[in-house]
Design an enzyme around this catalytic site. Structure first.
Site, PDB file in Angstrom:
ATOM      1  N   PRO A   2       0.841  -1.200   0.000  1.00 47.53           N
ATOM      2  CG  PRO A   2       0.040  -1.003   2.183  1.00 47.53           C
ATOM      3  CD  PRO A   2       0.784  -1.927   1.274  1.00 47.53           C
ATOM      4  CD  GLU A   3       2.999   3.581  -3.982  1.00 44.44           C
ATOM      5  OE1 GLU A   3       3.408   4.746  -3.868  1.00 44.44           O
ATOM      6  OE2 GLU A   3       3.244   2.871  -4.968  1.00 44.44           O
ATOM      7  CE  LYS A  61       5.557   3.704   0.545  1.00 40.83           C
ATOM      8  NZ  LYS A  61       6.280   2.691  -0.214  1.00 40.83           N
ATOM      9  CG  HIS A  96      -5.534 -15.417   5.967  1.00 41.35           C
ATOM     10  ND1 HIS A  96      -4.770 -16.572   6.034  1.00 41.35           N
ATOM     11  CD2 HIS A  96      -6.203 -15.473   4.797  1.00 41.35           C
ATOM     12  CE1 HIS A  96      -4.969 -17.280   4.930  1.00 41.35           C
ATOM     13  NE2 HIS A  96      -5.829 -16.639   4.164  1.00 41.35           N
ATOM     14  NE  ARG A 117       2.514 -12.663   0.101  1.00 38.14           N
ATOM     15  CZ  ARG A 117       3.086 -12.081  -0.935  1.00 38.14           C
ATOM     16  NH1 ARG A 117       2.460 -11.136  -1.595  1.00 38.14           N
ATOM     17  NH2 ARG A 117       4.296 -12.419  -1.312  1.00 38.14           N
ATOM     18  NE  ARG A 273      11.228  -0.575  -5.443  1.00 41.92           N
ATOM     19  CZ  ARG A 273      10.836   0.073  -4.374  1.00 41.92           C
ATOM     20  NH1 ARG A 273       9.605   0.517  -4.290  1.00 41.92           N
ATOM     21  NH2 ARG A 273      11.667   0.298  -3.386  1.00 41.92           N
TER      22      ARG A 273
END
Ligand SMILES: [Zn+2]
Length: 289
Positions: A2-3, A61, A96, A117, A273
């Protein structure tokens, strides 16, 4: 990942649904979700129990919940897939679900940290010296983000001129400016017509001010798109880009026509990236030999 805009959406949701509430109990369902908390799960639960949560804050963030008393803050790491959800207490547990925070009031909702995760998690930290907003000491080195009213523009321009680096690296350098991730860097560079490898030392002050303006515009546009979700009880981070996809001009648009000049957009591998850019609008800098 997420940004900043996605994290800000979460922060606003938490401000609305969690600020001012007192924790009754904490249940840690997976040890990995508290691995950044030095004392482990039992200590995390014991120290958070009975505490009242202040107004959630964000720097880039990084998101934290200051506790009233200003001695400790809960730092939230969303990682790749972490979500902070405010759910009715009787809603079935998510598959989760890693951490549950129950509140002492009768609002009927609880805070859940859900993470498929488990790269993310929650941890308690001391507040940095002379911080008025509960900034956790472990992130005191992170620069303010460009939407922060206290962001120091003059210092930023001077640092850019002084550094031997390239413009995209500088945008992602969390010690210079926080909260600008890969997606929003590509978007702002496209808007500014700057190639990602442009040396920062060659940027004039008006040029870097223009770039900073584009960074803010891109982030604010993303926030405006995400704004409709604030009324929902469901506070969510949707992973990379999520519902902000439709507003992207550069990121993810390889071979599609540039929205400004029509040339096919390019993608290049860049520091593990990708960088997306228009080869016509964003000319590569000349290599000095
Ligand atoms: Zn173009």
């Amino acid at each position: 990942m997420p940004e900043l805009p996605e994290v800000e959406v979460v922060r606003r949701g938490l401000e609305r649904w969690v600020a001012g509430r007192t924790v009754e109990s904490v249940e840690v369902l997976h040890p990995r979700a508290v691995r950044r908390h030095p004392g482990g799960g039992a200590d995390f639960a014991a120290r958070l129990g009975g505490r009242t949560i202040g107004v959630p804050r964000r720097r880039g963030k990084y998101l934290w919940l200051p506790l009233e008393g200003r001695d400790l803050s809960v730092l939230g790491h969303l990682g790749m897939s972490g979500q902070l959800l405010v759910q009715p207490a009787d809603a079935p547990d998510e598959k989760h679900l890693r951490i549950r925070v129950r509140f002492a009031d009768d609002a009927g909702t609880e805070l859940r940290f859900v993470d498929q995760r488990t790269f993310g998690g929650l941890s308690l930290h001391e507040v940095a010296a002379d911080s008025a907003d509960g900034l956790p000491d472990v992130i005191a080195h992170i620069a303010r983000d460009p939407l922060d009213p206290l962001f120091d523009e003059t210092a930023y321009h001077l640092a850019l001129r002084a550094k031997r680096t390239t413009v995209k690296r500088a945008l992602l350098d969390q010690s210079l400016i926080s909260g600008v991730g890969n997606i929003y860097a590509d978007e702002a560079l496209w808007r500014a017509r700057l190639h990602y490898e442009r040396p920062t030392a060659t940027l004039t002050r008006p040029r870097s001010a223009e770039l900073l303006g584009h960074v803010r515009d891109v982030m604010n546009a993303a926030l405006a798109v995400g704004g409709t979700s604030f009324d929902s009880l469901y506070v969510n981070v949707n992973g990379e880009s999520g519902y902000f996809d439709r507003s992207l001009d550069a990121y993810g648009r390889e071979d599609e026509p540039c929205r400004r000049c029509g040339a096919p957009m390019r993608r290049r591998a860049w520091m593990n990236r990708s960088s997306y850019f228009c080869p016509r609008c964003q000319r590569a800098p000349r290599v000095s030999s």
